[in-house]
Design an enzyme around this catalytic site. Sequence first.
Site, short mmCIF file in Angstrom:
data_model
loop_
_atom_site.label_atom_id
_atom_site.label_comp_id
_atom_site.label_asym_id
_atom_site.label_seq_id
_atom_site.Cartn_x
_atom_site.Cartn_y
_atom_site.Cartn_z
N ASP A 100 0.86 -1.18 0.00
CA ASP A 100 0.00 0.00 0.00
C ASP A 100 0.90 1.24 0.00
O ASP A 100 1.46 1.60 -1.04
CB ASP A 100 -0.90 -0.10 1.24
CG ASP A 100 -1.97 0.97 1.30
OD1 ASP A 100 -2.54 1.31 0.26
OD2 ASP A 100 -2.24 1.47 2.41
N PHE A 149 -10.48 -0.21 -0.71
CA PHE A 149 -10.16 -1.06 0.43
C PHE A 149 -10.74 -2.44 0.20
O PHE A 149 -11.92 -2.59 -0.11
CB PHE A 149 -10.74 -0.47 1.73
CG PHE A 149 -10.15 -1.13 2.94
CD1 PHE A 149 -8.93 -0.72 3.44
CD2 PHE A 149 -10.81 -2.19 3.56
CE1 PHE A 149 -8.35 -1.35 4.53
CE2 PHE A 149 -10.23 -2.83 4.65
CZ PHE A 149 -9.01 -2.40 5.15
P1 XMP Z 1 1.67 -0.23 3.97
O1 XMP Z 1 0.93 1.08 3.92
O2 XMP Z 1 2.71 -0.25 5.04
O3 XMP Z 1 0.53 -1.17 4.43
O4 XMP Z 1 2.17 -0.64 2.61
C1 XMP Z 1 0.49 -2.50 4.23
C2 XMP Z 1 -0.53 -3.06 5.16
O5 XMP Z 1 -1.71 -2.25 5.15
C3 XMP Z 1 -2.85 -3.03 5.24
N1 XMP Z 1 -3.75 -2.69 4.12
C4 XMP Z 1 -4.93 -3.24 3.88
N2 XMP Z 1 -5.59 -4.20 4.53
N3 XMP Z 1 -7.33 -4.07 2.95
C5 XMP Z 1 -6.80 -4.61 4.06
O6 XMP Z 1 -7.43 -5.49 4.65
C6 XMP Z 1 -6.74 -3.09 2.24
O7 XMP Z 1 -7.27 -2.64 1.22
C7 XMP Z 1 -5.47 -2.65 2.74
N4 XMP Z 1 -4.59 -1.73 2.30
C8 XMP Z 1 -3.55 -1.79 3.17
C9 XMP Z 1 -2.37 -4.47 5.22
O8 XMP Z 1 -2.37 -4.96 6.52
C10 XMP Z 1 -0.95 -4.41 4.71
O9 XMP Z 1 -0.14 -5.41 5.24
#
Ligand code: XMP
Length: 177
Positions: A100, A149
């Site tokens: 993300d 999401f």
């Molecule tokens: P980053 O921002 O560090 O985040 O790249 C990665 C973590 O964010 C969570 N994440 C999600 N979880 N649906 C989810 O259930 C989503 O659309 C989503 N987007 C981010 C996830 O835990 C991931 O490991």
Amino acid sequence: MAKLKVLYTERQIQDRLRELAQQIGQDYQDRSITAVVVLKGALFFAADLLRLLPNPVSVQFVELKSYAGTESSGDVRIHYWQEEFQVGGRDVLIIEDILDTGITLDFLVRKVEQMGARSVRVCCLLEKPARRRVAVQAHYVGFILSDVFVVGYGLDYEERYRNLSYIAQLEDGPGPA
Ligand code: XMP
Ligand code: MG
């Protein structure tokens, strides 16, 4: 009850996993892979993908927290890391549910590199390029997503929906991540 819109069916996921496994198998040839699975989201992804790999595989789990609700906090903490686990000299494949902002993976890649891994690659089920805040590269990506999401196949919204066999957009839940 939240409304779910199916984005990737079980069949589509399993077909894509076979392609990823083939690519990983080709890249690593007959080398052993040390899989570092990021809990809890990558649980089902890793279980299915690793069983498709022809390589010798050892598995390690880590749990990191950087997320409250649907907002990345930017603050990554290790919740679980097996003490005796060593990656020195190993070819590490990090298996993560979703890339993300990149904050979580950036933290983990650096840590594994500092621990002396011979190589570090990242395999993500999903990637949201529009949300990236940190330059971190995933070598293997299942599906590219827009800024929505999603839940299912390991992914949760407040610990729900992980056990769905498909990936769905949570339409009237938290809104865009
Ligand atoms: P980053 O921002 O560090 O985040 O790249 C990665 C973590 O964010 C969570 N994440 C999600 N979880 N649906 C989810 O259930 C989503 O659309 C989503 N987007 C981010 C996830 O835990 C991931 O490991
Ligand atoms: Mg989560």
